[in-house]
Structure formats: C-alpha cells, structure tokens
Design an enzyme around this catalytic site. Structure first.
Site: not given
Length: 435
Positions: A408, A412
């Site tokens: 992450h 995204d």
C-alpha cells in the site's frame, strides 16, 4: 597480461549455486561424474537438494573433473567451491577429502533439522575412508549411542518425521555412523523389528534449520516492510473454459503443449501490468523503480517443496510462447533442470493456491516486488446472467476467485482496483488467438 593459451589452461572452480533468493546452502545428493572423467560444458555434473528445489547442476566448462572437494550427502553454503575442472591434458592435484573439507555447516549437523529434500534424490553420505574401510563400515551398521550426535541427511530426517521414527533407533552404515536413505528404508521394510526395543523418546521441539530460519525471517520482514492490502475479484471464466474444452486436443497435438488455464491468466496479468506499471514496480528507499520488463514468477508445487521459476520479458511473448514457457519451466522444475538465473529476478508473481481446493488465498509479497496475485479454485456455480436486452436469468457458470496482495506504500486501492478490473475484463471477454 597472460597469453590466451595460458589463461585457457587455468582450472575452473565449480561452486554451489544459489537456487533462489532465500536459498543459502544446498546438499550434494549425487555426483554424476567421477574425478578424472571428461565433462562437456553444460553437461550435468552433480545433483543438489534444497528446501525449495532439487536440481542438476551443469559443468561450467569442458575439461577433466580433477578435484571433488565434498562427498555426496554434504550440505554446503552457496558460492563454496565444490569441485575443480581442468582443461583436457592439464592436471589438477586431487585434494584429500578430510573432515576439514566437509560441509561448513557440519558443526550444526548433530541438531535435529527439518530441511526438505527430494524423495527421488539418493542423499547417501559416502565415507571418507578407503574403499576397504568403507566396505567394513557398510557391513557393520552402528546404532547411535545414547547422547551421541545423530548424523543424517535432510531426506532421512524427512522420512523419519513422516513415519514417526526415532533416528536413535536406526543403524547407520555411513561415515561415523551417518544414517543414509538405504538405512532408514531398510528399517521401515523390516518392520523395525531389528532395532533395539527401547522406549521411544517423547515428541521433541526441533530447532529451525538455517534455511528455514532465513525463510521465516524473510516472511516476517515482508510483512513488517510492506503494509499489505488485499483485494478479491470473482471472475467468470466460462468463455475461457468453453474455448479450452474445444481447443485443448488440437492445441496439444499441434504444439506439443497441454492447454491449461495458466497461460490465459498469465497473458491477462501481463497485459494488465503493461497498462498499470505501478503494479510491476518496486519501492527503493524514497523512490519507485518502474521496471522496463515484466519478469513473471509462477509458483510450481513439487512433491518435495515449492519453487518459483521466472519467465523473463514475459511481455514479449505470445500466448503460445507463454504456454510453452510455463510448461517448460514446470517440467524442468520437477526434473531438477532449472538454472539459478531462472529462479530469481521476478517483478510480479502468480501463485496458484486454488489447485489444492481453496477458494482463494491472501498471499505475502515476495520482496522487493510490490504485488502478488493468488489464483483460487475454479468451480461451477449458479450465477445471475443478464442478456443483451437486460433480462436476468440463472445459469451455471465457471467462476474463479483472484486475490491481489499489494504494497500500500506504492499501490493505492484505486490502482489495484483498476488493475484487477482490467484483468477481469480481459478474461471474461477473451477474444485473442491462442495459436
């Protein structure tokens, strides 16, 4: 500067290769050539076994095998010289196989280990004494005394664990009472009747081998390094399932390769990675490296472990090229023919947990990659189908789950969703030639 002829006559070291980024040692299970024999470049020279793969290691040059420094059964760290090859006509002094020339990890050999090795490999530890002494040792197997170190190969320890055998009860015929494959199989075939009838020790807590400890460390580091996120998509594979059913006989007959679902999945992943290169990227410090090529790692399950061969420059291959590469790498992984370069350098990985019946898995990222795609099981199930006029109906469809695990920090949720949506779209609307 030395003349070319002089350089050509220099002996060439044969080293223990690194068969994967988390592999730091290997066990020599079989020498395929003897000292003094002529070898050709790329001819199989010896077999090794690691926690991940068994492989035949080819000769780096042509010449005469003049120095074998480790016997069969030795566990050797990577990049250690295990043999020397001299050019034809040149002579290389044979180093005696002494205790000091054995595996660097001998000092830990007495501790119980759980290193996996191939059931097909003959991991026999040869004695370092003379042939006459060897014959004598083989004729009189020795049962390890209480408190004495038990010497055995990784394969022997695996067989013992799978059959709940206390190795202290098995007579070893190898050097210094080392237990080899033949010893433990003999023990099993004789119904354990010839072993001393003593009470078995209670279940023990076995320490991790160096290899297993490193793998565990890497998994923890991956989770601690990358904030893992996962997204799961359900894909209707009916179109591909029907195409495969119609074409699999012709495809195999024409190309000599079985038509599986994996090349469809690989081709869809490669196309989607080309559109969303962030999923194929790696984080390096405070920068993102966008890889020029897609090096696709595909996990292959073996009877003795797991290996991830890599298809280099996967974006340059056609569907048929991907199918051939997948079949070739899988076959050579199972027959121990993979080269060290073929199990390193992946930028994105496919792992097929569904082959064992699971719906889907939530995989751990293979550092320094940014994403990994887990393939779930393919099953027929009822689904709502909408026709061109908007009418809904219930139909039997071939459905499959796919789970993308991603870092992450670099990817995204929107990027992962776009990537998986395109991946799903490609598979559900498959319209490409398969060759």
């Amino acid at each position: 500067m030395r003349p070319a002829s002089r350089r050509a006559s220099m002996p060439t070291d044969v080293v223990m290769p690194q068969m994967g980024e988390s592999i730091f040692e290997g066990t020599i299970t079989k020498w395929l050539k003897k000292a003094g024999e002529t070898v050709e470049k790329d001819e199989p020279l010896f077999e090794i076994s690691t926690d991940k793969v068994d492989a035949e290691i080819p000769a780096p040059v042509s010449g005469v095998l003049g120095d074998i420094r480790f016997p069969e059964g030795s566990t050797v760290e990577i990049n250690t010289v295990v043999a020397v090859i001299s050019v034809s006509g040149a002579s290389t002094p044979q180093m005696p196989l002494t205790a000091s020339a054995q595996t660097p990890s001998t000092k830990a050999e007495g501790a119980p280990q759980v290193q996996l090795a191939s059931p097909r490999a003959l991991a026999t530890a040869e004695t370092l004494a003379t042939p006459q002494a060897s014959q004598a040792q083989l004729a009189v197997p020795q049962v390890p005394l209480e408190g004495k170190k038990i010497r055995s190969s990784p394969l022997v320890r695996r067989i013992a664990k799978e059959n709940s055998i206390d190795l202290a009860q098995v007579a070893g015929s190898g050097s210094e009472g080392r237990i080899n494959k033949e010893d433990i199989l003999r023990y099993l075939n004789e119904g354990r009747s010839s072993a001393p009838q003593t009470q078995l020790a209670p279940p023990q807590v076995e320490p991790l081998t160096k290899m297993r400890a490193i793998i565990a460390q890497r998994m923890v580091e991956s989770v601690q390094t990358s904030p893992h996120a996962h997204t799961v998509y359900k894909v209707d594979m009916t179109r591909i399932a029907r195409l495969r059913q119609r074409q699999k006989a012709r495809f195999e007959q024409q190309h000599g390769v079985k038509l599986t679902y994996m090349p469809f999945i690989a081709a869809a992943a490669v196309e989607a990675l080309g559109k969303f290169p962030i999923v194929n990227a790696s984080l390096e410090g405070n920068a993102i490296r966008y890889h020029r090529n897609i090096h696709l790692g595909i996990a292959v399950a073996l009877e003795w472990g797991l290996i991830v061969p890599v298809i280099k420059q996967a974006e340059e291959r056609s569907f048929l090229g991907l199918a051939r590469a997948i079949a070739d790498l899988a076959a050579r992984a199972r027959s121990k023919k993979l080269l060290p370069d073929e199990v390193t350098g992946s930028t994105f990985t496919l792992t097929n947990s569904g082959v064992f019946g699971g719906e889907f898995g939530t995989p751990i990222i293979n550092q320094p990659e940014s994403a990994i795609l887990a393939i779930g099981g393919l099953r027929k199930e009822p689904a709502v189908v909408t026709d061109a006029e908007g009418n809904d109906s219930i139909a039997i469809r071939s459905m499959q789950y796919f789970c993308l695990g991603f870092d992450h920090r670099t990817i995204d949720g929107a990027d992962s969703g776009k990537f998986m949506s395109l991946f799903k779209q490609i598979l559900e609307g498959w319209d490409k030639e398969i060759g």
